[in-house]
Design an enzyme around this catalytic site. Structure first.
Site, PDB file in Angstrom:
ATOM      1  CE  LYS A   1      21.555   5.484   3.164  1.00  7.78           C
ATOM      2  NZ  LYS A   1      20.691   6.452   2.501  1.00  7.78           N
ATOM      3  NE  ARG A   2      22.314  -0.933   9.852  1.00  8.21           N
ATOM      4  CZ  ARG A   2      22.855  -1.279  11.009  1.00  8.21           C
ATOM      5  NH1 ARG A   2      22.577  -2.463  11.535  1.00  8.21           N
ATOM      6  NH2 ARG A   2      23.661  -0.471  11.642  1.00  8.21           N
TER       7      ARG A   2
ATOM      8  CB  CYS B   1     -15.925   9.097   8.416  1.00 11.55           C
ATOM      9  SG  CYS B   1     -14.187   9.098   8.922  1.00 11.55           S
TER      10      CYS B   1
ATOM     11  CG  HIS C   1      -8.485   6.987  -0.530  1.00 14.14           C
ATOM     12  ND1 HIS C   1      -7.780   7.570   0.506  1.00 14.14           N
ATOM     13  CD2 HIS C   1      -8.070   7.627  -1.653  1.00 14.14           C
ATOM     14  CE1 HIS C   1      -6.991   8.524   0.028  1.00 14.14           C
ATOM     15  NE2 HIS C   1      -7.138   8.573  -1.279  1.00 14.14           N
TER      16      HIS C   1
END
Lengths: 353, 353
Positions: free
Chosen positions: A22-23, A42, A171
């Protein structure tokens, strides 16, 4: 044909499934819909979390008000509790037969809010902000070392819902456990065995070999090496390791912390540039409490992009199938041109195959 | 408070995170959009797979034509290859330093197509069809036992894209490995240790204890017990185990196979009824080749619903966080009324809490 590779420390096996090679464009990462807006992490919403444990903040501002740039709060739904009156063999349901052993879930679970800005991330923060995050990792790690009954400190970051992040605000988390976890024991035992036979730290030897070989290197600075490990379990898995021997993360010094910030930001930019911002787990591996100066162990950070699914075969055997050889992954990550990654990718694929 | 529980065989730990306690409606399973239509596993499309290895089919019909009800074909993209000229320490990239050990990826990878009907599944097949599927599992398991250089035979089923199924047509898979996988070694070592100390099979003891205790039992028939294990890693994890001591799956007899079909169908119906058809892995655990009559091991089937995400903490520690105590999960599964599961669930939640 496919190749089985043995992880040198734990002796676990992976299958590099060349038939499925897979690429990057074979992993169509769908950008998760971001909710955006204001969340409990926030700036201005400090009252919506439990009171902060510690923060880096402007002089003159008060705890649990704006003015911070990194802020640590208790997890509202802790996986392990700071205190409790549970007793072993019985807490939840009073069970205490020989076959079934329990332990009260005492420990700690903190959230390290990495920025007041909901929409920032490791690759878009200022370099200074990334370094501040790792200063906080070290502060919390060192603080928890002194807590009674803590045997191991696990710091980690889940990026993206598929990798387990339930809140999109940037976080990381810290969970402190009252026992040495099995993955850690496995690494310690493997490293100990090598040390007894060879008189050397196996991780130091790995660094030496990867530098000489060079095919799997992703990034390199004065204090750190980033490489795709020989027995990568995940496509584009990347380890970041201090060049100087250090068993415990608490021993990192200020100048190393700054180079850690720089290489983590570089690697996350390369991963995001190659793979369109994939979900990933970033996992600190460090010595257990009381073993920070061990000669045979070596702390490091593992970045695990979550592009494949750990399914029935993996749960049954513990052997993980990885469709992308780390040698190919490292070429993509090294050569990533974030300005024009698709064009670049086509050319590279022709070079690799 | 949360509780740490130790898995009796492997000694691994899980956290039953009571602060996050989850009932079925807390896991909103989104029905995956089904493509439907014709796929390479559908009746009439036999030419779109590699030639079949074996099938159960109507008399007079030819291989690779319609008329079959269970059909086995080689996997087009095998994780391990049947033949190859690879040599250890070098196949993929010629690497052969002491630190890095490789083995050619020799083994086998088969797909067991469970029905000609694209839209059927374990819970909707006729009871007879489910039994036929397990007859085929046994046939293939027994056939592979005689293949040179095979050390372990892993049969598994991934249900739903989130659990790793890339094709929605009902199928299971068999991967045969040239080494004893680490999870299997871990179970064998744990069971061996118990056997040496107690002179008994730990799984037989577990069956005895679960029957006496009864809180975690999901279903029960003449030959099999289904229960949520004490140290469940996943919400609603269910093990199905033969009551008679048998180390290797190849030893199952015809009448046991029929009761296996019955209990697997019952359990998948209970899981689908409780959880709205969740993704899951179904994983056979059996003795390695040559150990089918071992006194200390006991084959079983593990059903692992994929409702939670294995994230940074789990990859770093090996300790899995499970928000649903198995005692609660078993109540839901036992009492599931598939006609009116929501109403039932509310009542049950009040009983449990």
């Amino acid at each position: 044909m496919p190749e089985l590779r043995q992880e040198p420390i734990t002796n676990n096996w992976v299958i590099i499934a060349t038939e499925r090679s897979k690429r990057p464009s074979d992993f169509p990462v769908q950008q998760e819909k971001r909710k955006g807006g204001k969340c409990p992490f926030c700036e201005g919403n400090e009252g919506k979390t439990p009171p902060e444990i510690v923060s880096y903040r402007e002089g003159g501002t008060k705890a649990d008000t704006p003015g911070w740039w990194v802020r640590v709060v208790p997890n509202l739904f802790p996986a392990l509790s700071k205190t409790g009156n549970g007793v072993g063999n019985g807490g939840l349901d009073g069970e205490s037969v020989d076959l079934f052993v329990t332990k009260p879930g005492i420990g700690d679970h903190e959230v390290l809010v990495e920025s007041p800005d909901h929409n920032s991330s490791l690759d878009t923060h200022t370099p200074k902000q990334v370094i501040e995050i790792f200063y906080m990792w070290r502060d919390r790690y060192q603080a928890l070392l002194n807590e009674k009954s803590i045997k191991y400190i696990q710091i980690f970051k889940n990026e993206g819902a598929i990798a387990g992040a339930s809140l999109e605000h940037p976080h990381s988390q810290l969970i402190a456990t009252p026992l040495i976890p099995p993955v850690v024991s496995e690494e310690l035992n493997g490293a100990q065995e090598y040390y007894q036979q060879q008189g050397k730290c196996i991780y130091c030897e790995m660094i030496k070999h990867e530098k000489e070989d060079s095919r799997r290197i992703v990034a390199d600075n004065q204090d750190f090496l980033a490489f795709c490990p020989f027995a990568s379990r995940f496509p584009f898995e990347t380890w970041i390791i201090p060049k100087e021997h250090q068993a415990g993360f608490d021993l990192i010094n200020d100048s190393q912390l700054e180079n850690m910030g720089a290489i983590v930001q570089e690697v996350t930019r390369r991963i995001n540039g190659s793979l369109n911002g994939p979900p990933y787990n970033m996992v600190l591996h460090s010595a257990p409490v009381g073993n920070s100066d061990a000669a045979q162990y070596h702390w490091h950070l593992e970045i695990l992009p979550r592009l494949t699914i750990v399914a029935g075969f993996e749960w049954g055997t513990g052997i993980i199938i990885n469709p992308t050889p780390p040698e190919s992954a490292a070429i993509y990550l090294r050569e990533t041109n974030t300005d024009n990654s698709q064009e670049k990718e086509r050319t590279l694929w022709q070079q690799v195959h």
